[in-house]
Design a protein around this motif. Structure first.
Motif, mmCIF file in Angstrom:
data_model
loop_
_atom_site.group_PDB
_atom_site.id
_atom_site.type_symbol
_atom_site.label_atom_id
_atom_site.label_comp_id
_atom_site.label_asym_id
_atom_site.label_seq_id
_atom_site.Cartn_x
_atom_site.Cartn_y
_atom_site.Cartn_z
ATOM 1 N N THR A 29 14.110 35.676 -57.383
ATOM 2 C CA THR A 29 14.464 36.698 -56.708
ATOM 3 C C THR A 29 14.308 36.610 -55.056
ATOM 4 O OG1 THR A 29 13.433 38.072 -58.532
ATOM 5 C CG2 THR A 29 13.614 39.134 -56.197
ATOM 6 N N GLY A 30 15.318 37.090 -54.527
ATOM 7 C CA GLY A 30 15.236 36.911 -53.162
ATOM 8 C C GLY A 30 15.965 36.005 -52.356
ATOM 9 N N GLN A 31 16.531 35.040 -53.328
ATOM 10 C CA GLN A 31 17.126 33.627 -52.653
ATOM 11 C C GLN A 31 18.755 33.946 -52.916
ATOM 12 O OE1 GLN A 31 15.380 30.790 -55.139
ATOM 13 N NE2 GLN A 31 13.416 30.831 -54.154
ATOM 14 N N GLU A 32 19.119 34.946 -53.236
ATOM 15 C CA GLU A 32 20.579 35.267 -53.592
ATOM 16 C C GLU A 32 21.293 35.360 -52.071
ATOM 17 O OE1 GLU A 32 18.755 39.318 -53.968
ATOM 18 O OE2 GLU A 32 18.114 37.142 -54.577
ATOM 19 N N VAL A 44 22.486 31.633 -60.616
ATOM 20 C CA VAL A 44 21.842 32.389 -61.844
ATOM 21 C C VAL A 44 20.570 32.708 -61.196
ATOM 22 C CG1 VAL A 44 21.107 32.119 -64.227
ATOM 23 C CG2 VAL A 44 23.155 31.134 -63.519
ATOM 24 N N GLN A 45 20.403 34.028 -60.981
ATOM 25 C CA GLN A 45 19.090 34.369 -60.484
ATOM 26 C C GLN A 45 17.911 34.851 -61.690
ATOM 27 O OE1 GLN A 45 19.282 37.695 -57.461
ATOM 28 N NE2 GLN A 45 17.074 38.459 -58.311
ATOM 29 N N MET A 46 16.906 34.005 -61.756
ATOM 30 C CA MET A 46 15.819 34.370 -62.697
ATOM 31 C C MET A 46 15.144 35.305 -62.271
ATOM 32 S SD MET A 46 17.326 32.198 -65.068
ATOM 33 C CE MET A 46 16.115 32.236 -66.378
ATOM 34 N N GLN A 47 14.170 35.727 -63.074
ATOM 35 C CA GLN A 47 13.087 36.620 -62.656
ATOM 36 C C GLN A 47 11.895 36.022 -62.315
ATOM 37 O OE1 GLN A 47 13.927 39.913 -62.634
ATOM 38 N NE2 GLN A 47 16.057 38.718 -63.020
ATOM 39 N N HIS A 48 11.661 34.684 -62.516
ATOM 40 C CA HIS A 48 10.494 34.134 -62.305
ATOM 41 C C HIS A 48 10.686 32.514 -62.034
ATOM 42 C CE1 HIS A 48 6.434 32.226 -63.054
ATOM 43 N NE2 HIS A 48 5.799 33.405 -62.693
ATOM 44 N N GLU A 49 9.983 31.832 -61.039
ATOM 45 C CA GLU A 49 10.262 30.462 -60.767
ATOM 46 C C GLU A 49 10.085 29.406 -61.804
ATOM 47 O OE1 GLU A 49 8.962 32.462 -56.904
ATOM 48 O OE2 GLU A 49 8.368 32.512 -59.031
ATOM 49 N N GLN A 50 9.024 29.892 -62.653
ATOM 50 C CA GLN A 50 8.918 28.810 -63.813
ATOM 51 C C GLN A 50 10.153 28.806 -64.804
ATOM 52 O OE1 GLN A 50 5.566 29.410 -66.674
ATOM 53 N NE2 GLN A 50 6.523 28.226 -68.286
ATOM 54 N N ALA A 51 10.639 30.097 -64.956
ATOM 55 C CA ALA A 51 11.745 30.232 -65.743
ATOM 56 C C ALA A 51 13.015 29.486 -65.118
ATOM 57 C CB ALA A 51 12.138 31.616 -66.102
ATOM 58 N N ALA A 52 13.101 29.718 -63.817
ATOM 59 C CA ALA A 52 14.054 28.948 -63.051
ATOM 60 C C ALA A 52 14.354 27.683 -63.360
ATOM 61 C CB ALA A 52 14.212 29.793 -61.269
ATOM 62 N N VAL A 53 13.163 26.908 -63.098
ATOM 63 C CA VAL A 53 13.111 25.523 -63.481
ATOM 64 C C VAL A 53 13.214 24.998 -64.935
ATOM 65 C CG1 VAL A 53 11.606 23.422 -63.321
ATOM 66 C CG2 VAL A 53 11.417 25.192 -61.651
ATOM 67 N N HIS A 54 13.029 26.035 -65.836
ATOM 68 C CA HIS A 54 13.322 25.626 -67.211
ATOM 69 C C HIS A 54 14.660 25.943 -67.588
ATOM 70 C CE1 HIS A 54 9.384 25.192 -68.469
ATOM 71 N NE2 HIS A 54 9.092 26.459 -68.732
ATOM 72 N N ALA A 55 15.384 26.902 -66.824
ATOM 73 C CA ALA A 55 16.879 27.075 -66.792
ATOM 74 C C ALA A 55 17.720 25.871 -66.372
ATOM 75 C CB ALA A 55 17.242 28.322 -66.031
ATOM 76 N N ALA A 56 17.212 25.294 -65.211
ATOM 77 C CA ALA A 56 17.934 24.118 -64.602
ATOM 78 C C ALA A 56 17.604 22.965 -65.476
ATOM 79 C CB ALA A 56 17.107 23.920 -63.253
ATOM 80 N N ASP A 57 16.545 22.854 -66.184
ATOM 81 C CA ASP A 57 16.283 21.925 -67.410
ATOM 82 C C ASP A 57 17.102 22.067 -68.689
ATOM 83 O OD1 ASP A 57 14.912 21.067 -69.814
ATOM 84 O OD2 ASP A 57 13.221 20.770 -68.645
ATOM 85 N N GLY A 58 17.158 23.228 -68.954
ATOM 86 C CA GLY A 58 18.320 23.351 -70.216
ATOM 87 C C GLY A 58 19.725 23.097 -69.592
ATOM 88 N N PHE A 59 20.082 23.510 -68.555
ATOM 89 C CA PHE A 59 21.196 22.994 -68.125
ATOM 90 C C PHE A 59 21.622 21.344 -68.144
ATOM 91 C CE2 PHE A 59 24.196 21.207 -64.692
ATOM 92 C CZ PHE A 59 25.152 22.307 -64.711
ATOM 93 N N ALA A 60 20.429 20.755 -67.666
ATOM 94 C CA ALA A 60 20.406 19.420 -67.575
ATOM 95 C C ALA A 60 20.563 18.781 -68.838
ATOM 96 C CB ALA A 60 19.264 18.846 -66.717
ATOM 97 N N ARG A 61 19.843 19.055 -69.869
ATOM 98 C CA ARG A 61 19.885 18.760 -71.256
ATOM 99 C C ARG A 61 21.153 18.993 -71.993
ATOM 100 N NH1 ARG A 61 13.754 18.598 -73.372
ATOM 101 N NH2 ARG A 61 12.391 19.199 -71.585
#
Length: 555
Positions: A29-32, A44-61
């Motif tokens: 939130t806030g970085q768009e 892709v704007q996530m709701q929480h920073e932990q989730a944002a890193v997990h999402a980038a992790d899922g993208f990479a895998r």
């Protein structure tokens, strides 16, 4: 984000990312506001920073390319620590871009607004840290960060944006790659060839390194040529087809009967791209006690760290497999190991059943139904717990990068945001998120993200009212003295509907068949809650401090 907030600086950052092939960027939130409407990068704007890193992790895998995540400093970084550590433990390439201000303020007990020593805070869970203090350095620094993230053993890299003028780089030496001399690798492969061709009971053990290196096809060629039985770690699932007759299944604490027995009795264990974690080895003194061991790993720090080996080979898994397959004599292997191969195949065919259930709706049948409704390209993302192991055993994986799960750190709450990242990475392909009632509640706020971007997620929650894996340990080893394992949950189907997600529930196998069929016909996000028996256990299971062949197959 300090100096990056300027329009020209933002443009330079985004242009740098775009020119280097970044198609998707994750943030919170806030970085768009940092992104131009004209950029070709999908944000892709996530709701929480932990989730944002997990999402980038899922993208990479899902893709094999580095995931990129944009974070604010201070609390943005502290919220993201679990995500970074998850990627670090599973060797996932990430580039984390975070803002910073002058280092001289850091000793003032956080008197500067939103400020911490983020490089110091994250040092233990990063492969490398780079600091950038001017717009002119952004493109070069980002390219360097990407190269480091994917070189050798992959891992997360922090790109810290700062106004400090005294810059330095911090690297984690555990992840520095040591390249073997070419002639040394050739000699090692020749030694491996002799050991494999003369072995009477060989087994190949593959881990996530085979998938990370892109070596799955090469592995399949070696197995087709040699017919040597194969076992995998959790992270190695998908490197060979589940239906391959020479694949005995997952090894270790929750490994299959055939895989554990084969490794225990083999006389040569060929480990490729796998680390010997405690979940794999069981009691170390009893792990594969009669075998010579070959260990192939790109990270020399992993070799001889836990299990002493007879032939250490520092190499990329794909490179090793490609060189090996061209030198092996399959006639010699089958002459010496033919009886063993037949015996191991028989264990797979006659293994005692561990998928029976007394419940009206068994978790094993739910996973098989999900598998039946999927295609070979479907990506399955799991959280951590009993559902994770049921998925590993009962979903018919056929391709690499189709199982995405937290292995080393065992991060509950990983599943939903990582599934969002995978869906963003592979538009047009189905993504299934398998979770439990405990894990799902740790990041369920990301349901709104799935709705916002209308991602084709099928979310399956196996609800047994417990933190199931912990409860199982308390049942089996602590005489059912249950403590802090009962989970209070909402009605997940109704909760999903409140978020705008189609929500279903199933109490029986017939209902499960019906709702799964209906769910797979929908294009947007869908959540299905499966109410399974509370005290359903995961089998097989090796008790703690036991050898892997001492497997419990049922209650």
């Amino acid at each position: 984000m300090t100096w990056i907030k300027g329009n020209s600086n933002v443009k330079q950052l985004i242009d740098s990312l775009s020119s280097l092939g970044v198609k998707c960027l994750f943030g919170c939130t806030g970085q768009e506001a940092l992104l131009s409407k004209n950029t070709k990068i999908r944000y892709v704007q996530m709701q929480h920073e932990q989730a944002a890193v997990h999402a980038a992790d899922g993208f990479a895998r899902a893709t094999g390319r580095p995931g990129v995540v944009l974070l604010t400093t201070a609390s943005g970084i502290t919220n993201s620590i679990t995500g970074i550590a998850t990627a670090y433990c599973d060797s996932v390439p990430l580039v984390i871009i975070a803002g910073q201000i002058e280092d001289q303020t850091l000793h003032t007990n956080c008197e500067a607004f939103q400020e911490l020593n983020i490089s110091g805070l994250t040092m233990a869970i990063l492969k490398h840290t780079l600091k950038v203090n001017s717009t002119e350095c952004i493109q070069k620094a980002f390219k360097h960060a990407v190269n480091i993230a994917v070189d050798g053993r992959p891992g997360p890299v922090l790109l810290e944006l700062t106004t400090d003028t005294s810059l330095n780089e911090t690297k984690n030496h555990r992840f520095v790659q040591t390249k073997a001399r070419r002639e040394s690798l050739e000699n090692s492969i020749e030694m491996a060839k002799r050991l494999i061709e003369t072995a009477r009971k060989p087994v190949i053990f593959v881990g996530g390194g085979v998938i990370a290196s892109g070596g799955a096809d090469s592995l399949r060629e070696v197995v087709k040529l040699t017919r040597i039985p194969v076992v995998s770690s959790l992270m190695g699932i998908g490197s060979i087809e589940a239906s391959n007759p020479f694949y005995l299944g997952m090894l270790g604490m929750h490994g299959t009967f055939a895989a554990n027995k084969a490794v225990h009795h083999c006389d040569l264990l060929i480990s490729i791209g796998a680390r010997f974690s405690d979940r794999v080895t069981g009691r170390i003194s009893g792990f594969s006690p009669s075998s010579k061991k070959i260990h192939v790993d790109i990270d020399p720090a992993e070799i001889n760290k836990i299990i002493p080996v007879d032939l250490p080979i520092v190499s990329d898994a794909k490179e090793f497999l490609n060189k090996l397959k061209n030198q092996l004599d399959d006639r010699k292997i089958n002459e010496n190991a033919g009886n063993w191969i037949s015996e191991a195949m028989e264990w797979k065919r006659t293994v005692p059943r561990f998928d029976r259930s007394n419940s009206v709706l068994s978790p094993q049948s739910v996973i098989r139904l999900l598998s039946d409704h999927s295609t070979k390209d479907t990506v399955v993302v799991t959280d951590v717990g009993q559902h994770q192991i049921w998925t590993a055993h009962h979903y018919a994986f056929t391709r690499p990068r189709t199982l995405i799960t937290s292995g080393g750190l065992g991060t509950m709450g990983y599943g939903l945001p990582a599934a969002i990242g995978a869906a963003a990475a592979i538009p047009g392909r189905s993504v299934i998120c398998v979770s439990g009632d405990g894990s799902f509640q740790m990041n369920l706020q990301e349901l709104i993200t799935a709705v916002k971007y209308q991602l084709p997620l099928k979310i399956a929650i196996l609800n047994n009212g417990y933190l199931g894996m912990v409860r199982q340990w308390q049942e089996l080893f602590y005489q059912r003295r249950y403590s802090q394992v009962k989970v209070c949950s909402p009605n997940f189907a109704q909760l999903a509907q409140a978020y705008g997600v189609a929500g279903f529930s199933a109490q029986t196998e017939e209902e499960a068949k019906q709702v799964i069929s209906e769910a797979f016909q929908k294009t947007g996000p869908v959540l299905i809650e499966f109410n399974i028996m509370e005290e359903e256990n995961v089998y097989p299971m090796v008790p703690p401090n036991h050898n892997n062949h001492q497997t419990i197959l049922s209650r």
